[in-house]
Design an enzyme around this catalytic site. Sequence first.
Site, mmCIF file in Angstrom:
data_model
loop_
_atom_site.group_PDB
_atom_site.id
_atom_site.type_symbol
_atom_site.label_atom_id
_atom_site.label_comp_id
_atom_site.label_asym_id
_atom_site.label_seq_id
_atom_site.Cartn_x
_atom_site.Cartn_y
_atom_site.Cartn_z
ATOM 1 N N THR A 1 -13.824 8.234 1.691
ATOM 2 C CA THR A 1 -12.696 7.387 1.282
ATOM 3 C C THR A 1 -13.301 6.281 0.429
ATOM 4 O O THR A 1 -14.424 5.838 0.699
ATOM 5 C CB THR A 1 -11.990 6.751 2.488
ATOM 6 O OG1 THR A 1 -12.943 5.966 3.196
ATOM 7 C CG2 THR A 1 -11.413 7.798 3.411
ATOM 8 N N GLU B 1 -8.056 12.035 3.225
ATOM 9 C CA GLU B 1 -8.049 12.731 4.521
ATOM 10 C C GLU B 1 -7.148 13.967 4.519
ATOM 11 O O GLU B 1 -7.112 14.722 5.483
ATOM 12 C CB GLU B 1 -7.569 11.769 5.618
ATOM 13 C CG GLU B 1 -8.546 10.656 5.971
ATOM 14 C CD GLU B 1 -8.463 9.437 5.056
ATOM 15 O OE1 GLU B 1 -7.906 9.551 3.941
ATOM 16 O OE2 GLU B 1 -8.952 8.377 5.459
ATOM 17 N N LYS C 1 3.408 -10.623 6.157
ATOM 18 C CA LYS C 1 4.104 -11.003 7.388
ATOM 19 C C LYS C 1 4.531 -12.455 7.267
ATOM 20 O O LYS C 1 3.722 -13.368 7.395
ATOM 21 C CB LYS C 1 3.192 -10.795 8.592
ATOM 22 C CG LYS C 1 2.836 -9.331 8.760
ATOM 23 C CD LYS C 1 1.766 -9.093 9.802
ATOM 24 C CE LYS C 1 1.081 -7.770 9.558
ATOM 25 N NZ LYS C 1 -0.089 -7.842 8.676
ATOM 26 N N TRP D 1 8.549 -8.629 8.031
ATOM 27 C CA TRP D 1 7.696 -7.964 7.053
ATOM 28 C C TRP D 1 8.343 -7.957 5.668
ATOM 29 O O TRP D 1 9.537 -7.704 5.531
ATOM 30 C CB TRP D 1 7.467 -6.512 7.456
ATOM 31 C CG TRP D 1 6.494 -6.353 8.565
ATOM 32 C CD1 TRP D 1 5.882 -7.352 9.278
ATOM 33 C CD2 TRP D 1 6.026 -5.112 9.102
ATOM 34 N NE1 TRP D 1 5.061 -6.809 10.222
ATOM 35 C CE2 TRP D 1 5.119 -5.442 10.146
ATOM 36 C CE3 TRP D 1 6.255 -3.777 8.808
ATOM 37 C CZ2 TRP D 1 4.465 -4.463 10.883
ATOM 38 C CZ3 TRP D 1 5.600 -2.811 9.542
ATOM 39 C CH2 TRP D 1 4.711 -3.148 10.562
HETATM 40 P P1 ADP Z 1 -8.412 4.676 -0.575
HETATM 41 O O1 ADP Z 1 -8.190 4.244 0.840
HETATM 42 O O2 ADP Z 1 -9.767 4.475 -1.000
HETATM 43 O O3 ADP Z 1 -7.387 4.144 -1.537
HETATM 44 P P2 ADP Z 1 -7.240 7.273 -0.948
HETATM 45 O O4 ADP Z 1 -7.441 7.530 -2.360
HETATM 46 O O5 ADP Z 1 -7.378 8.375 0.012
HETATM 47 O O6 ADP Z 1 -8.283 6.220 -0.513
HETATM 48 O O7 ADP Z 1 -5.858 6.561 -0.835
HETATM 49 C C1 ADP Z 1 -4.858 6.893 0.066
HETATM 50 C C2 ADP Z 1 -3.849 5.796 0.090
HETATM 51 O O8 ADP Z 1 -3.286 5.578 -1.195
HETATM 52 C C3 ADP Z 1 -2.668 6.093 0.973
HETATM 53 O O9 ADP Z 1 -2.947 5.790 2.320
HETATM 54 C C4 ADP Z 1 -1.599 5.165 0.390
HETATM 55 O O10 ADP Z 1 -1.718 3.858 0.901
HETATM 56 C C5 ADP Z 1 -1.944 5.147 -1.069
HETATM 57 N N1 ADP Z 1 -1.071 6.073 -1.796
HETATM 58 C C6 ADP Z 1 -1.351 7.330 -2.189
HETATM 59 N N2 ADP Z 1 -0.315 7.865 -2.855
HETATM 60 C C7 ADP Z 1 0.665 6.944 -2.872
HETATM 61 C C8 ADP Z 1 2.003 6.892 -3.394
HETATM 62 N N3 ADP Z 1 2.534 7.898 -4.058
HETATM 63 N N4 ADP Z 1 2.715 5.771 -3.189
HETATM 64 C C9 ADP Z 1 2.184 4.729 -2.530
HETATM 65 N N5 ADP Z 1 0.938 4.699 -2.030
HETATM 66 C C10 ADP Z 1 0.189 5.793 -2.192
#
Ligand code: ADP
Length: 543
Positions: A182, A329, A438, A443
């Site tokens: 990640t 993940e 918050k 929220w």
């Molecule tokens: P990182 O934690 O490094 O950003 P990832 O690339 O795996 O790693 O990112 C996943 C996260 O990106 C998700 O948990 C979410 O918060 C955000 N995300 C992914 N796609 C979307 C989307 N279409 N809209 C909003 N948030 C998104």
Amino acid sequence: MDGLIMDYQLTIPAILRRAASLYAEKEIVTQRPDKSLHRYQYADMVSRARRLALALRKLGLTDGDRVGTLAWNHYQHLEAYFGIPCAGGVLHTLNLRLHEDDLAYIASHAEDRFVLVDETLWDLFEKFRDRVAWNKVIWIPTRGGAAPEGTIDYEELLASVDESDFEEPDLDERQAAAMCYTSGTTGRPKGVLYSHRAMALHSLGTCLSDSLAVSESDTVLPVVPMFHANAWGLPYAAALVGSKQVFPGPHLDPSSLLDLLASERVTLTAGVPTIWLGMLQILDEHPKRYDLSALRAMVVGGSAAPRAMIEGFWQRHGLRIVHAWGMTELCPLGTISTLPSKLRDAPPAEQFSRMAKQGPPVPFVEVRGRNEQGLIPWDGKTVGELEVRGVWVASAYYNRPDAQDSFTDDGWFRTGDIVAIEPDGCVHLQDRAKDVIKSGGEWISSVALENALMGHPAVAEAAVIPVAHPKWDERPLAVVVLKDGQSASADELIEHLRPHFAKWWLPDTVEFVEQIPKTSAGKFLKTALREQFRDYFTGGTGS
Ligand code: ADP
């Protein structure tokens, strides 16, 4: 009683076999560092990937060995995508936008034994080379330079073996094929270990028509880097169905991408919203410059696709954004926001609102939400943390027993995303748990405010962050980049939001900046902004 069906193994070599026998003549195009184009066919790619597999075994690779790659999107990286898993190894894509300390940590934590390094990234590699116990370093001459002392030249390595010696490995589909960390937007990078089976099924899932509908007639250009969540699995999906593939190399600026999308007649492309925001600005300024008539869909994920952007591309340029949600993940595809048939004749405003949500889960991925009261009803209003399970969802992090609290006792993965779920299963992401504001015990969704701000014609980018406040605990602060040559005051932007939000949701103020820092994946780096404006309401301006 068991069914009487073959135990066919879902593996990366099976995808390669199919590409070899059905799509040998289809083309793969790469933009080199000097912008010239390299072209070859799937037959060449398959042959070279198999030779890479053979050569790695000869160098001593044994089953399960991790092989790092530090490379842009190009054909040699595609060969590694297939060659490493075909050798029984684990492809470990290293994120070249990370700091060298993180790279050293990640490569050491994964225990990478081999590494393939793109010539253009050699300087970066040298910064952490000595901190990892590599067995062999392989140099990919993307600019045609000579391999440095102590490294193996990739081309010489491929030339040293004979493809006819290649034997299909006897792989179990549950074996690891690849791993990805990640990018650490939240906390220390954690490794996700993908099985062959998960990646094969994910490829199939990507090709479904209510998903990305990748097909033989597509020309696919992944803008999303191959070091980020396997370029969202697109190189594998494209090979499975025989799409032409186009790789942009190191040229990821919007105007170079627009040139390539037009010249190669790309039909499907994918990346994070910041890339498309930049492209939209260029297209608005030069609506006639690029012929994008072949482009059927631009997949946007990684952070929320602002509704104004979806609308702008469609209404002003006839270009369709397909909004998807995913995570490292999950291989990474989780939900996809294609328009359901019930909304086909709905007014455009309703259609765009739907497309700005993250959509229902793809087949074999299940979603649910949970808050303090338990599982949330699918009423589109109640919010809670999104939990998922499914056929390509991680069951644990690699070698991180301390991170087990990311999984529930009944085996679901806790995403850290705060969502509402509509009655038809459409997920509507409100925020990341870490970014939600918050205020006075309630929220506020930073994503909703950002999307509305990016709907203002003068705004190029907007991030809304929580800032500590003496009375309200936290209050929203908007950080905005204006488009070149445009102006708007803080009051004007807040008035733009007023009709759409409760009064207490409105950001207390707007700070204008030259640029918003980005994460290694091109998302807004809110942790940096929060640090910058930490004392905004409690002391100095911090800016
Ligand atoms: P990182 O934690 O490094 O950003 P990832 O690339 O795996 O790693 O990112 C996943 C996260 O990106 C998700 O948990 C979410 O918060 C955000 N995300 C992914 N796609 C979307 C989307 N279409 N809209 C909003 N948030 C998104």
